[in-house]
Design an enzyme around this catalytic site. Structure first.
Site, PDB file in Angstrom:
ATOM      1  N   TYR A   1      87.781  41.324 -10.613  1.00  0.00           N
ATOM      2  CA  TYR A   1      87.115  42.566 -10.198  1.00  0.00           C
ATOM      3  C   TYR A   1      88.130  43.709 -10.121  1.00  0.00           C
ATOM      4  O   TYR A   1      87.847  44.834 -10.542  1.00  0.00           O
ATOM      5  CB  TYR A   1      86.444  42.373  -8.840  1.00  0.00           C
ATOM      6  CG  TYR A   1      85.228  41.486  -8.894  1.00  0.00           C
ATOM      7  CD1 TYR A   1      83.950  42.027  -8.980  1.00  0.00           C
ATOM      8  CD2 TYR A   1      85.346  40.092  -8.854  1.00  0.00           C
ATOM      9  CE1 TYR A   1      82.828  41.222  -9.029  1.00  0.00           C
ATOM     10  CE2 TYR A   1      84.232  39.275  -8.904  1.00  0.00           C
ATOM     11  CZ  TYR A   1      82.979  39.848  -8.991  1.00  0.00           C
ATOM     12  OH  TYR A   1      81.869  39.034  -9.054  1.00  0.00           O
TER      13      TYR A   1
ATOM     14  N   ASP B   1      76.771  36.664 -16.262  1.00  0.00           N
ATOM     15  CA  ASP B   1      77.745  37.201 -15.304  1.00  0.00           C
ATOM     16  C   ASP B   1      78.987  37.678 -16.062  1.00  0.00           C
ATOM     17  O   ASP B   1      78.874  38.376 -17.070  1.00  0.00           O
ATOM     18  CB  ASP B   1      78.059  36.150 -14.233  1.00  0.00           C
ATOM     19  CG  ASP B   1      78.680  36.779 -12.979  1.00  0.00           C
ATOM     20  OD1 ASP B   1      79.921  36.921 -12.938  1.00  0.00           O
ATOM     21  OD2 ASP B   1      77.939  37.140 -12.061  1.00  0.00           O
TER      22      ASP B   1
ATOM     23  N   HIS C   1      69.988  34.377 -11.439  1.00  0.00           N
ATOM     24  CA  HIS C   1      71.297  34.746 -11.966  1.00  0.00           C
ATOM     25  C   HIS C   1      72.059  33.542 -12.509  1.00  0.00           C
ATOM     26  O   HIS C   1      72.801  33.665 -13.477  1.00  0.00           O
ATOM     27  CB  HIS C   1      72.097  35.418 -10.848  1.00  0.00           C
ATOM     28  CG  HIS C   1      73.431  35.930 -11.275  1.00  0.00           C
ATOM     29  ND1 HIS C   1      73.590  37.044 -12.068  1.00  0.00           N
ATOM     30  CD2 HIS C   1      74.686  35.476 -11.010  1.00  0.00           C
ATOM     31  CE1 HIS C   1      74.870  37.268 -12.265  1.00  0.00           C
ATOM     32  NE2 HIS C   1      75.562  36.330 -11.639  1.00  0.00           N
TER      33      HIS C   1
END
Length: 267
Positions: free
Chosen positions: A190, A67, A243
């Site tokens: 982000y 990630d 993930h």
């Protein structure tokens, strides 16, 4: 962690043991809340390199991540090849080749479908994060719905999420956001990453790179794509996992990390 610091207890040898430095990303959990703009990928990578070399005294070190940890590890490997002996990644952010094959086009179509249907979270957090995170900071149920949906969608969970992630594991993860009230500061990566193009576009990673590919990882890419951007020396297709590899399949991930770095220790 115990598999890496005490590998002899898990079927490996004492010579495979690591010193582990596991920093929290700025804004996440108990890692502090940045009070100024600019904490994108490039700045975090530079801070972690300073931590390793100037604060802790490791002039040579390896990086590993998935990630955001995978993205930042890749950036560190590109930016500091004189210090990074190798990068082990279970998440890659790469584009398809300029001359796609029919198989590539199929992968591109799958990627585009996923982007269209499953990445609204990223667009929201990258453009107007506080419109969302103020509500999450006020509602435990809202926070849980937002986070646990990702465990369900991105993990290798089948029809029963609790066969992979127990309630204790899920609640512990939520508490890293709820207890320090860090959901807003965590989402801001982000926003910052969208304003840090150098965090994604940089010279090819020339240091030895190992990749663990878990079958339920939504951002899986073919080796041919990865070799455009990385010096791939080990590529492992895992039999299961998604993930959240370190939580889902710690034995498979740790074993691959150990094997990859075993050949680099003398460098």
């Amino acid at each position: 962690m115990d598999r890496l610091v005490n590998p002899a207890a898990h079927g490996h040898t004492d010579a495979d043991a690591f010193d582990l430095v596991i920093p929290a990303l700025p804004g996440f959990g108990f890692g502090g809340k940045p009070r100024e703009r600019g904490w994108g990928i490039s700045r975090i990578a530079a801070a972690f390199h300073t931590l390793m070399t100037q604060e802790l005294g490791y002039q040579r070190y390896g990086v590993q991540g998935g990630d955001w940890g995978g993205i930042i590890s890749a950036k560190m490997a590109s930016a500091y090849p004189g210090h990074v002996i190798g990068a082990h990644l279970n998440f890659l952010f790469v584009q398809p080749p300029p001359d796609p094959t029919d198989e590539d086009r199929q992968r591109i179509a799958e990627r585009d479908a996923f982007q269209a249907n499953e990445t609204g979270y990223s667009l929201t957090q990258g453009t107007k994060p506080d419109s969302l995170t103020l509500a999450q900071s006020d509602s435990p149920a809202g926070l849980a719905a937002w986070v646990i949906e990702k465990f369900h969608t991105w993990g290798d969970v089948g029809d029963d999420i609790e066969k992979t992630f127990s309630k204790d594991v899920l609640l512990t993860n939520l508490m890293f956001y709820w207890a320090p009230n860090s959901i807003a500061s965590a989402a801001r990566i982000y926003y910052e990453a969208r304003r840090d193009p150098a965090g994604f576009v940089y010279p090819k990673v020339e240091v030895p790179t190992g990749v663990a590919v878990f079958p339920r990882e939504p951002w899986r890419v073919p080796r041919r794509w990865a070799e455009q951007r990385f010096n791939i020396v080990r590529w492992t297709e895992m039999p299961r996992g998604g993930h959240f590899a370190a939580l889902e399949q710690p034995g498979l991930l740790a074993g691959d990390i150990i094997t990859f770095f075993r050949g680099l220790r003398a460098r």
